[in-house]
Design a protein around this motif. Structure first.
Motif, short mmCIF file in Angstrom:
data_model
loop_
_atom_site.label_atom_id
_atom_site.label_comp_id
_atom_site.label_asym_id
_atom_site.label_seq_id
_atom_site.Cartn_x
_atom_site.Cartn_y
_atom_site.Cartn_z
N ILE A 185 0.84 -1.20 0.00
CA ILE A 185 0.00 0.00 0.00
C ILE A 185 0.87 1.24 0.00
O ILE A 185 0.63 2.21 -0.74
N LEU A 186 1.92 1.23 0.84
CA LEU A 186 2.85 2.37 0.88
C LEU A 186 3.49 2.59 -0.48
O LEU A 186 3.56 3.72 -0.97
N GLY A 187 3.95 1.49 -1.10
CA GLY A 187 4.59 1.62 -2.40
C GLY A 187 3.65 2.16 -3.46
O GLY A 187 4.03 3.02 -4.28
N PHE A 188 2.40 1.69 -3.43
CA PHE A 188 1.40 2.17 -4.40
C PHE A 188 1.15 3.67 -4.22
O PHE A 188 1.11 4.43 -5.20
N LYS A 189 1.00 4.09 -2.96
CA LYS A 189 0.77 5.50 -2.68
C LYS A 189 1.95 6.36 -3.13
O LYS A 189 1.76 7.44 -3.71
N LEU A 190 3.17 5.89 -2.86
CA LEU A 190 4.36 6.66 -3.24
C LEU A 190 4.48 6.80 -4.75
O LEU A 190 4.84 7.87 -5.25
#
Length: 410
Positions: A213-218
């Motif tokens: 999720i963090l990677g997608f948001k970034l």
């Protein structure tokens, strides 16, 4: 934390982001692509810079318990009138005049904060009185006249652009390669900060979202940042006021999310009495919030007067309403204790794009007022209804748990 939990926890914020993207696509289609042209993106920044600045300060007021500041529009006008008098009428140094205007804003905040925090006059009444007083002082200073124009030294801070330090360099065919490089650097720094924050929270044992999720948001946010700077680089580059906005957003986002003062603000908004009993100096905190609000209003006054290139007695009309609407549309609670700087930015962008898109389409200002009012009503209604649903769900789960405990005993 899985996808469902993350979305449920940030439902309001994600909903407003979806609405923002929908509004952008809607007006991009109806304006035949005019909305996202480089020149119009630059105009959007200039047109809404003061709203974002005021909304950030208003958010802190709302966090303390649903308080608002009705005087910010009049403070914007008064600071602009002082700047015009100092620079145009008296011929003072523009840089010194800007500093004096900021000090005047702080003095106004001290005045209002004293009555609200220590004399205990309700914020609505104190700032309503301030709205009348500061508007009257503006008319007295300007004598009903408009002062213009400002010198270039004054305008450079708000209407200028970051110069291109790489002339002749061909970088993806943009007109201002320096701006594009600045965007790539900004996206990189943002990603590093977010990853460091994620690791720090995980190390301390906090509940964090999935790394996917963090990677997608970034990826999404970094791509949006680079696209924005790429678009600006195809016009005249990054506006100076955009840098000012960026600094304000970063500082106040950190203040509200990662400092003791920020935690105290949310605690005070959640339950002022409990916060006071826990050791939070609520009076001093409320005082500082209104000093800060007036300080940001003075910055907005400088930005707006530079954009108009004049000091007008009519400046700042209804600015407080735009700031309040941006906060509530962006997810701030009417009772305080809930709201983020990022959400406030989303709210301000929704209002700004609505204004700009309808103006491009030739829709009258009267209709625009109706639409903005309905959007604000819908945002607050969504907040109230979602809270009721969450409360109902919590009570239902609690009753179900008690029934299960009774069945086990039986």
């Amino acid at each position: 934390m899985n996808w469902k939990t993350a979305i449920r926890k940030n439902l309001r914020q994600y909903m407003m982001l979806i609405v923002l993207v929908g509004i952008i696509i809607f007006f991009q289609v109806l304006t035949n692509g005019t909305l996202l042209k480089p020149m119009n993106i630059s105009n959007l920044i200039f047109q809404n810079a003061y709203v974002v600045i005021l909304a950030v300060g208003m958010l802190l007021c709302i966090l303390t318990g649903g308080n608002i500041d009705l005087s910010v529009g009049s403070v914007v006008a008064l600071v602009g009138a002082c700047a015009g008098t100092f620079i145009i009428t008296w011929g003072w140094n523009p840089h010194l005049s800007i500093l004096l205007c900021l000090l005047i804003g702080i003095a106004i905040g001290v005045w209002q904060g004293f009555w609200i925090a220590y004399v205990k006059i309700p914020a609505f009444i104190a700032t309503l009185a301030g709205m009348l007083v500061f508007r009257g002082l503006t008319l007295i200073i300007l004598r009903g006249l408009t002062l213009a124009p400002f010198p270039q030294e004054y305008l450079a801070y708000s209407t200028g652009f970051i110069p291109d330090i790489l002339p002749g360099v061909n970088l993806f065919g943009v007109r201002n390669p320096t701006s594009l490089l600045l965007g790539i650097l900004t996206a990189l720094i943002f990603s590093i900060i977010q990853i460091h924050s994620y690791r720090s929270r995980k190390k301390k044992g906090y509940i964090v979202e999935s790394p996917y999720i963090l990677g997608f948001k970034l990826v999404i946010i970094a791509a949006a940042i680079i696209w924005l700077f790429y678009t600006l680089a195809n016009y005249r580059g990054v506006p100076m006021v955009f840098i000012t906005l960026g600094i304000i957003l970063i500082v106040y986002s950190y203040l509200t999310s990662s400092t003791v003062i920020g935690r105290h603000l949310y605690a005070m908004g959640g339950n002022e009495k409990a916060a006071r009993l826990s050791g939070v100096k609520t009076d001093r905190l409320l005082f500082l919030v209104y000093v800060n609000m007036a300080f940001l209003a003075s910055i907005a006054g400088i930005v707006f007067s530079a954009r108009l290139n004049s000091a007008s007695p009519q400046a700042g009309q209804s600015f407080e309403m735009d700031a309040i609407a941006a906060c509530f549309i962006g997810g701030a609670s009417t009772t305080g204790g809930i709201g983020t700087v990022g959400g406030t930015l989303v709210g301000a962008l929704i209002m700004g794009i609505l204004n700009n898109g309808m103006s491009i389409m030739g829709i009258s200002s009267n209709v625009q007022q109706v639409v903005k009012g309905l959007v604000l009503l819908a945002a607050v209604a969504f907040d109230v209804i979602s809270k009721k649903n969450l409360k109902f769900t919590f009570i239902s789960k609690l009753r179900r748990k008690r029934r299960e405990e009774v069945d086990l005993v039986a």
